[in-house]
Design an enzyme around this catalytic site. Structure first.
Site, PDB file in Angstrom:
ATOM      1  N   SER A  16       0.824  -1.208   0.000  1.00 54.50           N
ATOM      2  CA  SER A  16       0.000   0.000   0.000  1.00 54.50           C
ATOM      3  C   SER A  16       0.859   1.259   0.000  1.00 54.50           C
ATOM      4  O   SER A  16       1.974   1.275   0.526  1.00 54.50           O
ATOM      5  CB  SER A  16      -0.921   0.007   1.223  1.00 54.50           C
ATOM      6  N   GLU A  33      -2.575   0.103  -4.151  1.00 52.70           N
ATOM      7  CA  GLU A  33      -3.856  -0.306  -3.574  1.00 52.70           C
ATOM      8  C   GLU A  33      -4.836   0.836  -3.305  1.00 52.70           C
ATOM      9  O   GLU A  33      -5.534   0.852  -2.288  1.00 52.70           O
ATOM     10  CB  GLU A  33      -3.625  -1.113  -2.283  1.00 52.70           C
ATOM     11  N   CYS A  68       6.501  -2.690   6.588  1.00 53.01           N
ATOM     12  CA  CYS A  68       5.098  -2.973   6.319  1.00 53.01           C
ATOM     13  C   CYS A  68       4.588  -2.000   5.254  1.00 53.01           C
ATOM     14  O   CYS A  68       5.365  -1.231   4.678  1.00 53.01           O
ATOM     15  CB  CYS A  68       4.295  -2.834   7.621  1.00 53.01           C
ATOM     16  N   HIS A 128       5.443   2.513  11.078  1.00 54.13           N
ATOM     17  CA  HIS A 128       4.419   2.966  12.015  1.00 54.13           C
ATOM     18  C   HIS A 128       4.886   4.190  12.807  1.00 54.13           C
ATOM     19  O   HIS A 128       4.176   4.649  13.699  1.00 54.13           O
ATOM     20  CB  HIS A 128       4.014   1.836  12.956  1.00 54.13           C
ATOM     21  N   CYS A 158      -7.678   1.461  13.518  1.00 55.98           N
ATOM     22  CA  CYS A 158      -8.818   0.567  13.701  1.00 55.98           C
ATOM     23  C   CYS A 158      -9.035  -0.250  12.436  1.00 55.98           C
ATOM     24  O   CYS A 158      -8.736   0.213  11.336  1.00 55.98           O
ATOM     25  CB  CYS A 158     -10.090   1.360  14.006  1.00 55.98           C
TER      26      CYS A 158
END
Length: 811
Positions: free
Chosen positions: A485, A536, A779, A747, A568
């Site tokens: 992504s 994506e 990631c 992150h 979330c």
């Protein structure tokens, strides 16, 4: 400096029965509407009901948006604290109105409850420059997210859930101090509202067992030796809570469900014996969850003095029932977790009441407290917010708010005041689900059953396949790529939202997504990445996107569950047999590949991850559902290959997460999970390169199963966990496939330098051959901004090129 100890939430949203609306404003945001409940109690006393914990984000993710606004500098600390305070007060009052006797406090967190405990203990790593005093937002969020100068603390999975906690970094020289009064402040906050709560603390032994030695501390350092240093702070907290009027305190000790060694069990006995005098005059509950409590741990736990109640997960821990029936301490309370806190299916009230009544015969009347199996943090907030769900499927479900009602209904029934209408409606829903034709597809069941006759391996070994793939793609040494992504901008989310609401045409939607893909492809070419992704832009979530195109899935609008911090996810609901009606990703992947001569990954989510990140049907074994998903993904892999996609990534980010907590159950899980992955790609050509990706778990103990997946390339989280993954290769494990341990933490907003990344890659080269090593982030980049992504990737590519030059000179 802002203090974190002012706001906390735990609480609830909307319930059922007779109700009226009341609203309040969240700092200029839309008015947040809650339902106030007035349950007409059949008795004068509150029923013996208990909730382990409750979702924090709010029914419409109010806390998420408040956090992100604060982090972006668009709102103040007071604004953030006000949102949290409003959420907490509404939820506490609603739980009280619903008739819950034991209402939790201090289960709210701005990020993570383990990090809150680190703050309470003043266990701040020195790199954050904290100089004592009450820990404020700056230090707290730096530990969670990193900052411009230092990285975040490690984040990993909370047992076998999709929730992540911040791993404490401890050592012999750490000076603990009482540095966050959050638990006491939130208890007083609830009390001021007229709600007497049960303050919840992460227990001292589980806290230590969930920790790791800090950087520079020997890996063999006995973490439990610190128990004597943290207990004085626990005593201070208990003393202040007692002084504030608390009558019950809940210690969460989930580590008791693990396969603990004798000295670890002794640590529990020692810790609570040491706390015993401080706990005098209080009722103490020790709560366990997520699995059976092993016999030795049960014996240790129930022998603790000064403890009044014991909480057990009786949904995932059915063997614990036998232990209880074999002996339970006289006069103690059993907090019976019969309402599932991990799933969204309505409770079978008749079956649960039967279990509770049998337990009452063992424990004694008025000694059984009806509870949830674990915190409701792991389920969606409120079914009443789901106005678009199919009515029949909706009748089968219960979210957190409805589970509170179930707990209270069971408590009433146990005390002799059964709500016959409520039980009757529940029984009808259970019968509807069992008999519904939409649940079963015989063709799918037959196909999945036949899979057990083969191990589904590719025809040639990985070394031969890598040679064939290299001849075709001619990639440089240390090839660079990303995980999938790219940033999801507000404009991109708006386009998807408008298309879903039929506000723009399909042609306009395709044009907008095509433009975004082209932008991402051009950026990657400018950065000189070797294997590209399409970014994506058409996907809302890596599981939901696929579930929306598979049969047997249902979807929510507001069924959000916290994964970490403000992040979330909205898990799909697998209610029936799974199949793929048509191709899901081929159109976009083919379009993206046409924009570049470089290899373009086809991006898929693997069957085990779809399973583990969904709310899964509980009427058949999980492995059967996983095999069905694997067959659907296999069809997609074959269609991508036919469309000319030569690199296909099948993400299994959650494979480790589903590993059972008890060692005796792990081999069977790994067997069917790895088999499911192999099913997806066993039929592709040698020249088609199969990638997989895993993130944020402890992988070293399953490395041989990862090898057995037989992927051509695996990209795997590494940087945030202090390169823990590399230790397995230092210990002699041989890995012959391509591997890309992450070189920077996505992150965190922090941008790593070229030199830092090169240093990380050099550490990898010390234990891995250069011809199998890939260079990539930890990631996907979905949650980051382009202002962070561009320089970080630029530095990553520069580091790879620098090392290629150095390796060429060495040769």
């Amino acid at each position: 400096m802002s203090q974190i100890s002012i706001a906390s939430l735990a609480p609830v949203s909307t319930l059922l029965v007779s109700y009226s609306f009341s609203s309040f404003s969240l700092q200029g945001r839309k008015s947040l509407t809650f339902l106030r409940f007035n349950l007409h109690r059949a008795t004068s006393r509150a029923m013996a009901s208990h909730i382990v914990g409750y979702p924090r984000m709010g029914p419409k993710r109010e806390l998420k948006f408040a956090l992100e606004s604060f982090w972006d500098g668009k709102s103040s600390a007071k604004d953030l604290q006000k949102v949290a305070e409003d959420l907490r007060s509404s939820i506490w009052k609603q739980m009280a109105d619903a008739g819950i006797k034991y209402i939790p406090s201090n289960t709210f967190s701005y990020y993570d409850q383990v990090l809150d405990t680190t703050a309470m203990l003043g266990a701040v790593p020195s790199r954050y420059g904290w100089n004592g005093g009450e820990i404020g937002f700056d230090t707290y969020f730096s530990m969670a997210r990193g900052n411009a100068s230092v990285p975040a603390m490690e984040m990993t999975k909370w047992f076998d859930t999709n929730y992540h906690y911040i791993v404490p970094e401890l050592g012999p020289d750490l000076k603990f101090s009482y540095a966050s009064h959050k638990a006491v402040i939130e208890y007083k906050e609830a009390k001021a509202l007229g709600v007497d709560t049960v303050p919840v603390l992460v227990g001292p032994v589980s806290y230590l067992l969930l920790s790791k030695p800090a950087k520079g501390v020997e890996k063999s350092f006995p973490i439990l030796s610190l128990i004597s240093k943290i207990l004085p702070i626990y005593k201070q907290v208990v003393s202040e809570l007692k002084e504030a009027g608390a009558t019950w305190i809940q210690f969460d000790e989930p580590s008791l469900i693990l396969d603990l060694r004798s000295h670890e069990l002794q640590a529990f006995s020692h810790a609570y014996a040491e706390l015993e005098s401080s706990l005098s005059g209080l009722n103490i509950l020790i709560e366990t969850y997520f699995a059976d409590v092993p016999p030795e741990a049960y014996k240790t736990l129930t022998a603790l003095k000064g403890v009044n109640g014991f909480g057990f997960d009786l949904v995932r821990g059915t063997k614990t029932l036998d232990l209880i029936k074999g002996g339970f301490p006289s006069g103690k309370y059993l907090f019976a977790g019969v309402v599932d806190g991990r799933n969204i299916w309505a409770n079978d009230l008749v079956a649960s009441l039967s279990t509770l009544q049998s337990l009452e015969g063992v424990v004694g009347k008025n000694k059984v407290v009806v509870s949830t199996s674990c915190s409701l943090l792991h389920t969606a907030v409120d079914l009443l917010n789901e106005t678009k769900l199919d009515k029949e499927i909706k009748s089968w479900l219960a979210f957190a708010a409805q589970k509170v009602v179930e707990v209270n209904a069971l408590a009433k029934a146990l005390s002799g005041h059964k709500d016959e209408a409520f039980f009757s409606a529940n029984a009808a829903a259970q019968a509807s689900r069992r008999s519904s034709p939409r649940v079963t597809n015989e063709a799918v069941q037959k196909a999945a059953a036949s899979l057990k006759d083969s191990d589904h391996r590719r025809a040639t070994n990985v070394s031969a396949r890598l040679d064939a793939q290299q001849r075709k793609m001619n990639l440089p040494i240390l090839p660079t790529t990303t995980i999938g992504s790219f940033p999801q901008t507000m404009d991109l989310r708006r386009v998807r939202r408008e298309f879903k609401a039929n506000k723009i045409s399909e042609d306009d939607y395709v044009k907008a997504i095509k433009e975004e893909i082209n932008k991402v492809v051009k950026l990657q070419e400018e950065l000189d990445l070797d294997v590209l992704v399409h970014g994506e832009p058409e996907r809302n979530d890596m599981v939901e996107y696929f579930g929306e195109q598979l049969s047997g899935f249902a979807f929510t609008v507001n069924g959000w569950v916290q994964s970490y911090g403000s992040r979330c996810v909205k898990p799909p609901i697998i209610y029936g047999d799974v199949s793929r009606p048509k191709a899901m990703t081929v159109f976009w992947s083919k379009m993206a590949q046409s924009m570049s001569s470089r290899p373009m990954k086809g991006m898929l989510t693997g069957p085990v991850t779809i399973l583990n990140w969904s709310f899964v049907r509980n009427d058949q074994p999980r492995f059967e559902t996983c095999y069905q998903i694997a067959l659907a993904i296999k069809d997609e892999v074959q269609d991508l290959e036919k469309a000319g996609i030569t690199v296909i990534q099948i993400d299994e980010a959650a494979l480790r997460e589903g590993l059972p907590l008890r060692k005796s159950e792990q081999a069977f899980y790994l067997e069917w999970a790895v088999h499911s992955f192999r099913i997806t790609n066993c039929g592709v050509q040698d020249t088609t390169q199969i990638h997989t990706h895993m993130c944020y778990s402890n992988f070293n103990d399953i490395i041989h199963s990862i090898i057995d997946m037989d992927a051509d390339v695996i990209t795997i989280e590494n940087s945030r966990s202090d390169e823990k993954l590399l230790s397995v290769f230092r210990e002699g494990v041989k890995y012959g496939a391509g591997i890309g341990p992450g070189v920077y933490d996505i992150h965190s907003p922090r941008i790593p330098s070229t030199e830092e990344i090169a240093d990380r890659v050099n550490k990898m080269l010390a234990v891995l051959e250069s011809n199998i090593l890939w260079v990539n982030p930890d990631c996907g980049l979905k949650t980051r901004k382009y202002t962070e992504v561009k320089p970080a990737l630029s530095n990553m590519v520069a580091a790879a090129k620098l090392l290629r030059t150095q390796l060429a000179h060495v040769r």
